[in-house]
Design an enzyme around this catalytic site. Structure first.
Site, PDB file in Angstrom:
ATOM      1  N   HIS A 132      48.023  26.373 -21.845  1.00  0.00           N
ATOM      2  CA  HIS A 132      47.118  25.028 -22.114  1.00  0.00           C
ATOM      3  C   HIS A 132      46.626  25.304 -23.510  1.00  0.00           C
ATOM      4  O   HIS A 132      45.602  24.836 -23.698  1.00  0.00           O
ATOM      5  CB  HIS A 132      46.094  25.176 -21.340  1.00  0.00           C
ATOM      6  N   HIS A 206      43.561  17.511 -17.185  1.00  0.00           N
ATOM      7  CA  HIS A 206      43.755  18.605 -16.040  1.00  0.00           C
ATOM      8  C   HIS A 206      42.379  18.151 -15.155  1.00  0.00           C
ATOM      9  O   HIS A 206      41.836  19.188 -14.841  1.00  0.00           O
ATOM     10  CB  HIS A 206      43.388  19.802 -16.863  1.00  0.00           C
ATOM     11  N   GLU A 347      49.005  17.060 -13.080  1.00  0.00           N
ATOM     12  CA  GLU A 347      49.027  17.044 -14.586  1.00  0.00           C
ATOM     13  C   GLU A 347      50.285  16.493 -14.885  1.00  0.00           C
ATOM     14  O   GLU A 347      51.501  16.954 -14.798  1.00  0.00           O
ATOM     15  CB  GLU A 347      48.995  18.501 -14.823  1.00  0.00           C
TER      16      GLU A 347
END
Ligand code: BGC
Length: 382
Positions: A132, A206, A347
């Site tokens: 991420h 997210h 996501e």
């Protein structure tokens, strides 16, 4: 008779006017202080509302969806996303609740990739992987924000300039994320980005959803459909193997409405890679819609509250993750704890580790190009 007809149509007309003005007045937005980061940077919140009781709150820390109030089948509203009541929660949090993820969503093997023959090393914040966007990804930055208004929606546009070399990624990258809400109970997230050097990019949101309300038990009885006949299986480090097998005959088959808990404890190697002790889902599904935002990508409902979420996306994949690393130790909004499997994420993304996988759609962005992405979360209840 004539008079009563006249009276009736007069009443009808005034009712219509009342409804129209309620609709026009129904979409509102306001912004105010949310708090300050540990170094004193102010963080704002933007609150978007429609006339059906839907309310979305976005904070400038991480361009994060901090809360999302959705009515159930009886009109009772609950906050359906996990998160925190203050900036400090987000600053110390490690679960990326509601955040905008960048520059690169999900994992990059060994935190590395090559572009035009040059190797780039980014932070390895997930064992040997990068996850991420690294240790200080877009989720840990304070974004600039401006309210937006269109004919049928209210919103907020958040902007962040990521400098050349930030977290190891090349190019000065300008990113814009717009959240907007309309009277159809649709929360739209639109992304735009441009760079001044070739780079790689994989943005997503997210949010962790629990349609029964955040902190209200696990999501095992909620029913999911993923319009995806293939997925990208992973190795022990959760890096895609590069194959795109069919979901048919595996616990990853959500092509028909299936309770999330139905196969979550199945004896399947992939579920154990996702979380070795109790298992779970944490994979990228290859969407049949192939980036066609007019086609339904995912559909999840909660039989008890009647709440339903339908997802449309311009991305080729979606990471469906069932909160396997939540363990009930983190206190969220209102002091509620979030149990194992206490939420699911959807996501929207390009496939994980794409820069290192020659058969996956490209995540490269060149100067002169504009990256765009749309994700549409539509809510209803019955
Ligand atoms: C990943 C999970 C990870 C989680 C972080 C998801 O996108 O797929 O493996 O643990 O994000 O909270």
């Amino acid at each position: 008779m004539l008079q009563s007809r006249f009276l009736l149509s007069g009443l009808g007309l005034s009712l219509m006017i009342a409804t129209l003005s309620a609709q026009a007045a129904g979409l509102t937005s306001e912004h105010k202080a949310f708090g300050k980061t540990n170094d004193g940077t102010p963080v704002e919140q933007y609150i978007l509302r429609n006339s059906h009781g839907v309310q979305a709150t976005v904070i400038t820390y991480g361009a994060t969806l901090q809360s999302l109030q959705i009515p159930d089948k009886n009109g009772k509203v609950a906050d359906v996303v996990l998160g925190f009541d203050d900036v400090q929660g987000y600053q110390s949090g490690t679960a990326y609740f509601g955040a905008t993820i960048g520059r690169f969503g999900n994992r990059l093997a060994n935190g590395a990739f090559e572009l035009d023959g040059k190797r780039y090393q980014v932070p390895q914040n997930d064992k040997t992987n990068s996850l991420h966007g690294g240790t200080q990804g877009f989720d840990k930055r304070v974004w600039s924000a401006e309210p937006t208004k269109a004919k049928d929606s209210v919103g907020v546009t958040l902007t962040y300039l990521s400098a050349d070399g930030e977290m190891g990624f090349p190019g000065n990258l300008k990113t814009e994320v717009t959240y907007s809400l309309n009277e159809n109970n649709e929360l739209r997230i639109e992304y735009k980005a441009s760079t001044d050097k070739p780079t790689v990019l994989n943005l997503t949101n997210h949010s962790y959803f629990n349609l029964a309300g955040a902190g209200n038990g696990d999501v095992l009885k909620q029913v999911a459909t993923l319009h995806a006949s293939h997925y990208t299986p992973v190795d022990v480090k959760l890096i895609p193997t590069g194959e795109l097998p069919a979901v048919a005959g595996t616990p990853m088959d959500f092509t028909k409405p299936t309770a999330i808990g139905k196969n979550i404890k199945a004896d399947h190697q992939q579920l154990k890679y996702a979380e070795e002790k109790q298992g779970g889902f944490d994979f990228n599904w290859v969407l049949d819609a192939k980036g066609d935002v007019s086609k339904l990508a995912a559909d999840v409902s909660d039989p008890q509250s009647g709440r339903r979420l339908q997802l449309y996306t311009s991305e080729p994949g979606v990471q469906f993750y069932t909160g396997n690393f939540l363990d009930g130790t983190v206190k969220g909004k209102g002091g509620k704890v979030y149990p194992h499997w206490g939420a699911f994420t959807l996501e929207t993304q390009h496939y994980p580790d794409s820069p290192n996988q020659k058969n996956f759609p490209s995540t490269r962005l060149d100067p002169g190009q504009t990256y765009t992405q749309t994700a549409l979360f539509k809510f209803s209840a019955k």
